[in-house]
Design a protein around this motif. Sequence first.
Motif, PDB file in Angstrom:
ATOM      1  N   LEU A  53       7.050  10.126   7.603  1.00  3.89           N
ATOM      2  CA  LEU A  53       5.799  10.621   7.911  1.00  3.89           C
ATOM      3  C   LEU A  53       5.651  11.812   7.684  1.00  3.89           C
ATOM      4  O   LEU A  53       4.856  12.711   6.963  1.00  3.89           O
ATOM      5  CB  LEU A  53       5.708  10.336   9.360  1.00  3.89           C
ATOM      6  CG  LEU A  53       4.288  10.504   9.831  1.00  3.89           C
ATOM      7  CD1 LEU A  53       3.814   9.805  11.087  1.00  3.89           C
ATOM      8  CD2 LEU A  53       4.236  12.028  10.254  1.00  3.89           C
ATOM      9  N   TYR A  54       6.747  12.650   7.920  1.00  2.00           N
ATOM     10  CA  TYR A  54       6.913  14.065   7.819  1.00  2.00           C
ATOM     11  C   TYR A  54       6.973  14.655   6.417  1.00  2.00           C
ATOM     12  O   TYR A  54       6.688  15.624   5.951  1.00  2.00           O
ATOM     13  CB  TYR A  54       7.953  14.692   8.498  1.00  2.00           C
ATOM     14  CG  TYR A  54       7.541  14.632  10.145  1.00  2.00           C
ATOM     15  CD1 TYR A  54       6.464  15.646  10.501  1.00  2.00           C
ATOM     16  CD2 TYR A  54       7.971  13.993  11.112  1.00  2.00           C
ATOM     17  CE1 TYR A  54       6.097  15.721  11.834  1.00  2.00           C
ATOM     18  CE2 TYR A  54       7.670  13.958  12.314  1.00  2.00           C
ATOM     19  CZ  TYR A  54       6.730  15.050  12.726  1.00  2.00           C
ATOM     20  OH  TYR A  54       6.401  15.160  14.351  1.00  2.00           O
ATOM     21  N   LYS A  55       7.287  13.686   5.515  1.00  2.00           N
ATOM     22  CA  LYS A  55       7.202  14.112   3.768  1.00  2.00           C
ATOM     23  C   LYS A  55       5.956  13.988   3.343  1.00  2.00           C
ATOM     24  O   LYS A  55       5.567  14.670   2.344  1.00  2.00           O
ATOM     25  CB  LYS A  55       7.968  12.842   3.302  1.00  2.00           C
ATOM     26  CG  LYS A  55       9.583  12.876   3.161  1.00  2.00           C
ATOM     27  CD  LYS A  55      10.124  11.707   2.380  1.00  2.00           C
ATOM     28  CE  LYS A  55       9.795  11.650   0.949  1.00  2.00           C
ATOM     29  NZ  LYS A  55      10.375  10.666   0.292  1.00  2.00           N
ATOM     30  N   HIS A  56       4.993  13.272   4.112  1.00  2.00           N
ATOM     31  CA  HIS A  56       3.563  13.419   3.646  1.00  2.00           C
ATOM     32  C   HIS A  56       2.622  13.934   4.331  1.00  2.00           C
ATOM     33  O   HIS A  56       1.590  14.445   3.956  1.00  2.00           O
ATOM     34  CB  HIS A  56       3.079  11.739   3.437  1.00  2.00           C
ATOM     35  CG  HIS A  56       3.813  10.898   2.547  1.00  2.00           C
ATOM     36  ND1 HIS A  56       3.700  11.004   1.192  1.00  2.00           N
ATOM     37  CD2 HIS A  56       4.967  10.187   2.903  1.00  2.00           C
ATOM     38  CE1 HIS A  56       4.485  10.049   0.679  1.00  2.00           C
ATOM     39  NE2 HIS A  56       5.051   9.636   1.740  1.00  2.00           N
ATOM     40  N   TYR A  57       2.812  14.222   5.675  1.00  2.00           N
ATOM     41  CA  TYR A  57       2.124  14.890   6.629  1.00  2.00           C
ATOM     42  C   TYR A  57       2.755  15.820   7.291  1.00  2.00           C
ATOM     43  O   TYR A  57       3.815  15.768   8.084  1.00  2.00           O
ATOM     44  CB  TYR A  57       1.228  13.973   7.424  1.00  2.00           C
ATOM     45  CG  TYR A  57       0.312  12.946   6.838  1.00  2.00           C
ATOM     46  CD1 TYR A  57      -0.649  13.292   6.302  1.00  2.00           C
ATOM     47  CD2 TYR A  57       0.916  11.615   6.505  1.00  2.00           C
ATOM     48  CE1 TYR A  57      -1.581  12.380   5.683  1.00  2.00           C
ATOM     49  CE2 TYR A  57       0.286  10.771   5.731  1.00  2.00           C
ATOM     50  CZ  TYR A  57      -0.998  11.016   5.508  1.00  2.00           C
ATOM     51  OH  TYR A  57      -1.951   9.969   4.597  1.00  2.00           O
ATOM     52  N   ALA A  58       2.083  17.101   7.651  1.00  2.00           N
ATOM     53  CA  ALA A  58       2.610  18.211   8.252  1.00  2.00           C
ATOM     54  C   ALA A  58       2.947  17.807   9.758  1.00  2.00           C
ATOM     55  O   ALA A  58       4.255  18.282  10.286  1.00  2.00           O
ATOM     56  CB  ALA A  58       1.785  19.552   8.251  1.00  2.00           C
ATOM     57  N   ASN A  59       1.838  17.340  10.309  1.00  2.00           N
ATOM     58  CA  ASN A  59       2.068  16.710  11.844  1.00  2.00           C
ATOM     59  C   ASN A  59       0.805  15.746  12.271  1.00  2.00           C
ATOM     60  O   ASN A  59       0.061  15.354  11.490  1.00  2.00           O
ATOM     61  CB  ASN A  59       1.932  18.109  12.808  1.00  2.00           C
ATOM     62  CG  ASN A  59       0.525  18.940  12.547  1.00  2.00           C
ATOM     63  OD1 ASN A  59      -0.147  18.275  11.834  1.00  2.00           O
ATOM     64  ND2 ASN A  59       0.879  20.398  12.620  1.00  2.00           N
ATOM     65  N   LYS A  60       1.237  15.457  13.454  1.00  2.00           N
ATOM     66  CA  LYS A  60       0.130  14.435  13.928  1.00  2.00           C
ATOM     67  C   LYS A  60      -1.230  14.992  13.896  1.00  2.00           C
ATOM     68  O   LYS A  60      -2.088  14.269  13.549  1.00  2.00           O
ATOM     69  CB  LYS A  60       0.657  14.089  15.495  1.00  2.00           C
ATOM     70  CG  LYS A  60      -0.573  13.062  15.960  1.00  2.00           C
ATOM     71  CD  LYS A  60      -0.092  12.572  17.338  1.00  2.00           C
ATOM     72  CE  LYS A  60      -0.586  13.516  18.507  1.00  2.00           C
ATOM     73  NZ  LYS A  60      -0.262  13.026  19.831  1.00  2.00           N
ATOM     74  N   ARG A  82       0.871  -1.157   0.025  1.00  2.00           N
ATOM     75  CA  ARG A  82      -0.047   0.167   0.138  1.00  2.00           C
ATOM     76  C   ARG A  82       0.976   1.272  -0.315  1.00  2.00           C
ATOM     77  O   ARG A  82       1.840   1.241   0.620  1.00  2.00           O
ATOM     78  CB  ARG A  82      -0.970  -0.182   1.284  1.00  2.00           C
ATOM     79  CG  ARG A  82      -1.885  -1.033   1.158  1.00  2.00           C
ATOM     80  CD  ARG A  82      -2.806  -1.091   2.488  1.00  2.00           C
ATOM     81  NE  ARG A  82      -3.444  -0.030   2.957  1.00  2.00           N
ATOM     82  CZ  ARG A  82      -4.405   0.522   2.534  1.00  2.00           C
ATOM     83  NH1 ARG A  82      -5.010   0.178   1.235  1.00  2.00           N
ATOM     84  NH2 ARG A  82      -4.957   1.499   3.235  1.00  2.00           N
ATOM     85  N   PRO A  83       0.403   2.301  -0.519  1.00  2.00           N
ATOM     86  CA  PRO A  83       1.279   3.536  -0.689  1.00  2.00           C
ATOM     87  C   PRO A  83       1.422   4.172   0.869  1.00  2.00           C
ATOM     88  O   PRO A  83       0.608   3.726   1.607  1.00  2.00           O
ATOM     89  CB  PRO A  83       0.408   4.553  -1.406  1.00  2.00           C
ATOM     90  CG  PRO A  83      -0.561   3.510  -2.148  1.00  2.00           C
ATOM     91  CD  PRO A  83      -0.799   2.590  -1.327  1.00  2.00           C
ATOM     92  N   THR A  84       2.740   4.649   0.994  1.00  2.00           N
ATOM     93  CA  THR A  84       2.971   5.066   2.435  1.00  2.00           C
ATOM     94  C   THR A  84       2.059   6.060   2.916  1.00  2.00           C
ATOM     95  O   THR A  84       1.774   5.824   4.095  1.00  2.00           O
ATOM     96  CB  THR A  84       4.373   5.665   1.984  1.00  2.00           C
ATOM     97  OG1 THR A  84       5.474   4.823   1.775  1.00  2.00           O
ATOM     98  CG2 THR A  84       4.942   6.172   3.557  1.00  2.00           C
ATOM     99  N   PRO A  85       1.413   6.947   2.311  1.00  2.00           N
ATOM    100  CA  PRO A  85       0.588   7.736   2.941  1.00  2.00           C
ATOM    101  C   PRO A  85      -0.746   7.224   3.668  1.00  2.00           C
ATOM    102  O   PRO A  85      -1.206   7.025   4.722  1.00  2.00           O
ATOM    103  CB  PRO A  85      -0.033   8.833   1.812  1.00  2.00           C
ATOM    104  CG  PRO A  85       1.183   8.561   0.904  1.00  2.00           C
ATOM    105  CD  PRO A  85       1.754   7.436   0.898  1.00  2.00           C
ATOM    106  N   GLU A  86      -1.016   6.001   2.715  1.00  2.11           N
ATOM    107  CA  GLU A  86      -2.204   5.298   3.240  1.00  2.11           C
ATOM    108  C   GLU A  86      -1.808   4.278   4.331  1.00  2.11           C
ATOM    109  O   GLU A  86      -2.716   4.028   5.425  1.00  2.11           O
ATOM    110  CB  GLU A  86      -2.629   4.132   2.341  1.00  2.11           C
ATOM    111  CG  GLU A  86      -3.460   5.014   1.038  1.00  2.11           C
ATOM    112  CD  GLU A  86      -4.977   5.643   1.394  1.00  2.11           C
ATOM    113  OE1 GLU A  86      -5.638   4.920   2.189  1.00  2.11           O
ATOM    114  OE2 GLU A  86      -5.042   6.927   1.275  1.00  2.11           O
ATOM    115  N   ARG A  87      -0.677   3.739   4.442  1.00  2.00           N
ATOM    116  CA  ARG A  87      -0.312   3.033   5.482  1.00  2.00           C
ATOM    117  C   ARG A  87      -0.179   3.971   6.673  1.00  2.00           C
ATOM    118  O   ARG A  87      -0.449   3.490   7.998  1.00  2.00           O
ATOM    119  CB  ARG A  87       1.043   2.285   5.085  1.00  2.00           C
ATOM    120  CG  ARG A  87       1.157   1.081   4.081  1.00  2.00           C
ATOM    121  CD  ARG A  87       2.403   0.504   4.124  1.00  2.00           C
ATOM    122  NE  ARG A  87       3.429   1.168   3.319  1.00  2.00           N
ATOM    123  CZ  ARG A  87       4.428   1.446   3.760  1.00  2.00           C
ATOM    124  NH1 ARG A  87       4.915   1.090   4.940  1.00  2.00           N
ATOM    125  NH2 ARG A  87       5.279   2.063   3.003  1.00  2.00           N
TER     126      ARG A  87
END
Length: 201
Positions: A46-53, A8-13
Amino acid sequence: MLTPKSSRPTPERLLDAAEKLMRTIGLANTTTKAIAREAGCSEAALYKHYANKEELFVRVLMERTPNAEPLMAELDRDHAERSVEEGLAAIARHASLFYADAVPMAASLFAEPALLTRHREGVQEIGTGPHVVRDALTGRLRRELERGRLRPDADPGAAAALLLGACFQRAFFLHFSGPHVVQPVEEFAPAVARTLWAAIR
């Protein structure tokens, strides 16, 4: 057939991992390190795809909570073809179910003031927050006021707060005291809508 986690793509995982942890151990105990570990990737990924928690939390709420999308669609829809009361009942139903799902995930934040402050700042950083639902309903009611479907002195912001406040309170009572102290949502939603409509029509 389920897709293997690694394919599965990393953002989905990462979203899968965030949802699992937030629903099982609570938002306060879910760290970006734990999310990355659960997803099988690095914290840097994680931080490549999302700004923060907080962005992950908002994405879990809006994409993985069954009533989030129907609620936002209902708030954005032009209801000129049906009564305002029917529209309010539909909004109350989706909001009640949405809050019932969201309250347990977010509740742990209130146990730690410093964590709550960090969460608030993180949500502000990405330009969102729980107020967006209230603002959307206020806008929806303001359009109805402009159409002449509400009484001239009706306050759209106050009406939105009353409706959503009742839905949020139902969710709080549901989890705090149990289902025996709240009306079933199919009875609650039209009753709240009917009562609010009597005040603003």
